[in-house]
Motif scaffolding. Structure first.
Motif, short mmCIF file in Angstrom:
data_model
loop_
_atom_site.label_atom_id
_atom_site.label_comp_id
_atom_site.label_asym_id
_atom_site.label_seq_id
_atom_site.Cartn_x
_atom_site.Cartn_y
_atom_site.Cartn_z
N PRO A 71 0.80 -1.23 0.00
CA PRO A 71 0.00 0.00 0.00
C PRO A 71 0.83 1.27 0.00
O PRO A 71 0.40 2.30 -0.53
CB PRO A 71 -0.86 -0.11 1.26
CG PRO A 71 -0.28 -1.20 2.07
CD PRO A 71 0.55 -2.05 1.17
N ILE A 72 2.02 1.21 0.57
CA ILE A 72 2.90 2.39 0.56
C ILE A 72 3.33 2.68 -0.87
O ILE A 72 3.30 3.82 -1.33
CB ILE A 72 4.13 2.16 1.47
CG1 ILE A 72 3.69 1.94 2.90
CG2 ILE A 72 5.09 3.35 1.37
CD1 ILE A 72 4.78 1.39 3.80
N ALA A 73 3.73 1.62 -1.58
CA ALA A 73 4.13 1.78 -2.98
C ALA A 73 2.97 2.32 -3.82
O ALA A 73 3.16 3.21 -4.65
CB ALA A 73 4.63 0.45 -3.54
N ASP A 74 1.78 1.80 -3.58
CA ASP A 74 0.60 2.29 -4.31
C ASP A 74 0.32 3.75 -4.00
O ASP A 74 -0.01 4.53 -4.89
CB ASP A 74 -0.64 1.45 -3.96
CG ASP A 74 -0.70 0.14 -4.72
OD1 ASP A 74 -0.16 0.06 -5.85
OD2 ASP A 74 -1.30 -0.82 -4.19
N GLN A 75 0.45 4.14 -2.74
CA GLN A 75 0.14 5.51 -2.32
C GLN A 75 1.01 6.53 -3.02
O GLN A 75 0.54 7.62 -3.36
CB GLN A 75 0.30 5.65 -0.80
CG GLN A 75 0.05 7.07 -0.32
CD GLN A 75 0.47 7.29 1.13
OE1 GLN A 75 1.36 6.62 1.64
NE2 GLN A 75 -0.17 8.25 1.77
N ILE A 76 2.28 6.20 -3.23
CA ILE A 76 3.19 7.20 -3.81
C ILE A 76 3.46 6.94 -5.29
O ILE A 76 4.35 7.55 -5.87
CB ILE A 76 4.50 7.31 -3.02
CG1 ILE A 76 5.28 6.00 -3.03
CG2 ILE A 76 4.24 7.80 -1.62
CD1 ILE A 76 6.69 6.12 -2.49
N GLY A 77 2.69 6.05 -5.90
CA GLY A 77 2.80 5.89 -7.35
C GLY A 77 3.95 5.02 -7.81
O GLY A 77 4.63 5.37 -8.77
N LEU A 78 4.17 3.90 -7.14
CA LEU A 78 5.17 2.92 -7.57
C LEU A 78 4.46 1.61 -7.92
O LEU A 78 4.54 0.62 -7.18
CB LEU A 78 6.22 2.70 -6.48
CG LEU A 78 7.16 3.87 -6.22
CD1 LEU A 78 7.97 3.63 -4.96
CD2 LEU A 78 8.08 4.08 -7.42
N PRO A 79 3.75 1.59 -9.06
CA PRO A 79 2.93 0.42 -9.38
C PRO A 79 3.73 -0.86 -9.61
O PRO A 79 3.27 -1.95 -9.26
CB PRO A 79 2.19 0.84 -10.65
CG PRO A 79 3.04 1.91 -11.26
CD PRO A 79 3.68 2.61 -10.10
N ILE A 80 4.92 -0.74 -10.17
CA ILE A 80 5.71 -1.95 -10.42
C ILE A 80 6.18 -2.54 -9.09
O ILE A 80 6.15 -3.76 -8.90
CB ILE A 80 6.89 -1.65 -11.37
CG1 ILE A 80 6.33 -1.34 -12.74
CG2 ILE A 80 7.87 -2.81 -11.40
CD1 ILE A 80 7.30 -1.22 -13.85
N LEU A 81 6.58 -1.70 -8.17
CA LEU A 81 7.00 -2.19 -6.86
C LEU A 81 5.84 -2.92 -6.17
O LEU A 81 6.03 -3.99 -5.59
CB LEU A 81 7.50 -1.03 -5.99
CG LEU A 81 8.14 -1.40 -4.66
CD1 LEU A 81 9.38 -2.25 -4.87
CD2 LEU A 81 8.48 -0.14 -3.88
N ALA A 82 4.65 -2.36 -6.26
CA ALA A 82 3.47 -3.01 -5.66
C ALA A 82 3.18 -4.34 -6.35
O ALA A 82 2.90 -5.34 -5.69
CB ALA A 82 2.26 -2.08 -5.75
N ARG A 83 3.26 -4.37 -7.67
CA ARG A 83 2.98 -5.60 -8.42
C ARG A 83 3.99 -6.70 -8.09
O ARG A 83 3.64 -7.85 -7.86
CB ARG A 83 2.97 -5.34 -9.92
CG ARG A 83 2.44 -6.55 -10.70
CD ARG A 83 2.45 -6.34 -12.19
NE ARG A 83 3.80 -6.56 -12.66
CZ ARG A 83 4.45 -5.77 -13.49
NH1 ARG A 83 3.88 -4.70 -13.97
NH2 ARG A 83 5.67 -6.05 -13.87
N VAL A 84 5.27 -6.33 -8.02
CA VAL A 84 6.30 -7.32 -7.68
C VAL A 84 6.12 -7.78 -6.24
O VAL A 84 6.37 -8.94 -5.91
CB VAL A 84 7.71 -6.77 -7.95
CG1 VAL A 84 8.77 -7.76 -7.53
CG2 VAL A 84 7.89 -6.44 -9.43
#
Length: 126
Positions: A71-84
């Motif tokens: 959720p932290i990655a999603d909040q700040i716009g890191l979609p690839i980090l969230a997906r991985v």
């Protein structure tokens, strides 16, 4: 005899412009920048925890640590980090140690690239 294949990863971590612009628009540039900085610090701290959990072989703690990162990655716009991150959780659930090592390395690479971009002061579209 089996052939050994050497892979050359070419991951790209990027900040989603729309997410960053929405943060800036909704909260103001200084608040958005503060949130971004705190989130990146939190991600860095979680990566230390993730490495420790993995090295101890504590897959339950590892799964929780990765789950908290998404959720932290999603909040700040890191979609690839969230997906991985989701991929890492899936490999933990399937119990495949080789896949876990590979996806975890990818997660760390993506996170380090994102933090490097922010540290170098690259335009994050705020």
């Amino acid at each position: 005899m089996q052939e050994i294949l050497v892979l050359h990863p070419r991951d790209t971590a990027y900040f989603d412009e729309d997410t960053l612009n929405a943060l800036s628009r909704d909260l103001g540039p200084s608040v958005a920048e503060n949130i971004l900085c705190r989130a990146l610090e939190d991600i860095a701290s979680r990566f230390h925890r993730i490495r420790d959990d993995y090295s101890r072989g504590n897959h339950d703690a590892l799964r929780k640590s990765v789950h908290a990162l998404i959720p932290i990655a999603d909040q700040i716009g890191l979609p690839i980090l969230a997906r991985v991150g989701h991929d890492v959780m899936n490999t933990i659930d399937t119990g495949d140690p080789v896949a876990l090592a590979a996806t975890l390395c990818r997660l760390v690479r993506c996170g380090e690239m994102a933090m490097s971009c922010a540290e170098m002061g690259l335009d994050l579209s705020l």
